[in-house]
Scaffold this motif. Structure first.
Motif, PDB file in Angstrom:
ATOM      1  N   UNK A  73       0.836  -1.207   0.000  1.00  0.00           N
ATOM      2  CA  UNK A  73       0.000   0.000   0.000  1.00  0.00           C
ATOM      3  C   UNK A  73       0.870   1.256   0.000  1.00  0.00           C
ATOM      4  N   UNK A  74       1.889   1.269   0.867  1.00  0.00           N
ATOM      5  CA  UNK A  74       2.795   2.419   0.940  1.00  0.00           C
ATOM      6  C   UNK A  74       3.535   2.614  -0.394  1.00  0.00           C
ATOM      7  N   UNK A  75       4.034   1.537  -0.967  1.00  0.00           N
ATOM      8  CA  UNK A  75       4.768   1.626  -2.237  1.00  0.00           C
ATOM      9  C   UNK A  75       3.866   2.128  -3.358  1.00  0.00           C
ATOM     10  N   UNK A  76       2.626   1.676  -3.349  1.00  0.00           N
ATOM     11  CA  UNK A  76       1.670   2.106  -4.369  1.00  0.00           C
ATOM     12  C   UNK A  76       1.402   3.609  -4.256  1.00  0.00           C
ATOM     13  N   UNK A  77       1.196   4.080  -3.038  1.00  0.00           N
ATOM     14  CA  UNK A  77       0.966   5.506  -2.798  1.00  0.00           C
ATOM     15  C   UNK A  77       2.186   6.326  -3.201  1.00  0.00           C
ATOM     16  N   UNK A  79       4.494   5.487  -5.407  1.00  0.00           N
ATOM     17  CA  UNK A  79       4.616   5.458  -6.865  1.00  0.00           C
ATOM     18  C   UNK A  79       3.650   6.442  -7.516  1.00  0.00           C
ATOM     19  N   UNK A  80       2.425   6.460  -7.042  1.00  0.00           N
ATOM     20  CA  UNK A  80       1.433   7.396  -7.597  1.00  0.00           C
ATOM     21  C   UNK A  80       1.849   8.840  -7.359  1.00  0.00           C
ATOM     22  N   UNK A  81       2.433   9.114  -6.202  1.00  0.00           N
ATOM     23  CA  UNK A  81       2.870  10.480  -5.914  1.00  0.00           C
ATOM     24  C   UNK A  81       4.038  10.904  -6.817  1.00  0.00           C
ATOM     25  N   UNK A  82       4.728   9.920  -7.402  1.00  0.00           N
ATOM     26  CA  UNK A  82       5.820  10.206  -8.337  1.00  0.00           C
ATOM     27  C   UNK A  82       5.355  10.122  -9.788  1.00  0.00           C
ATOM     28  N   UNK A  83       4.045  10.064  -9.993  1.00  0.00           N
ATOM     29  CA  UNK A  83       3.506  10.098 -11.351  1.00  0.00           C
ATOM     30  C   UNK A  83       3.287   8.759 -12.013  1.00  0.00           C
TER      31      UNK A  83
END
Length: 146
Positions: A73-77, A79-83
Motif C-alpha cells: 500500500x505504501x509503495x503504491x501511494x 509510486x502514484x505520488x511520483x507520477x
C-alpha cells in the motif's frame, strides 16, 4: 520495450530505489507495474513454537501478511505520488526468490527490478543480496538490480 515490470518490494531503501527505477521505465514505455511483496510462510510446526505468546497475539503468517499488505500500500501511494500509473500490488507467501521468479513467469513480466542490500560475506551474496542474486540467476526475463 517493456509492457510489464515486476518490482519486488520489502519496504527497504533498496527496494524503494528499485521502485523509483521502475517508475522511470514506466514513464518511457507506459508499462504496467506489478508490485510484489513476499513474506516467509511459517509452517504449522513453526507457528506452534510460539505457543507461549500472549492472548490475542496473531500467528506469524497473519502478522507478516498484514505487514506485507502495508508495504505494498505504501509503495503504491509513493509510486502514484511520483507520477506512476497502471500499478497493481500483490502479496505472496513463500521463499522470496522462488516466488518472485514464478510470479514473473505467471504474469509474463518483461523485466524484474529488485534492490540489493549491498556486500555480504556469504558466497551467494558477495556483491548482491542473496534474494537479488538468486532472482538474477533464475529468472527467464531480464533482471535489473538497483
Amino acid at each position: 520495450m517493456f509492457n510489464r515490470i515486476l518490482v519486488a518490494i520489502d519496504g527497504s531503501s533498496g527496494s524503494l530505489k528499485a521502485l523509483d527505477k521502475a517508475i522511470e521505465f514506466q514513464q518511457l514505455t507506459e508499462a504496467e507495474i506489478f508490485l510484489l511483496c513476499v513474506y516467509k510462510h511459517h509452517s504449522l510446526f513453526e507457528a506452534s513454537l510460539s505457543i507461549g505468546r500472549p492472548p490475542g497475539m496473531d500467528i506469524p503468517d497473519k502478522v507478516l501478511s498484514e505487514y506485507a499488505k502495508d508495504v505494498v500500500k505504501h509503495a503504491k501511494e509513493l509510486a502514484k505520488s511520483h507520477g506512476a500509473t497502471k500499478i497493481r500490488g500483490f502479496v505472496k507467501a513463500g521463499r522470496p526468490s522462488k516466488v518472485i521468479v514464478k510470479f514473473a513467469q505467471d504474469k509474463e513480466a518483461d523485466l524484474i527490478v529488485v534492490g540489493t542490500r549491498g556486500t555480504h560475506s556469504d558466497k551467494d551474496g558477495i556483491l548482491l543480496g542473496s534474494v537479488s542474486h538468486r532472482v538474477a540467476s533464475q529468472a527467464k526475463c531480464p533482471v535489473l538490480v538497483v
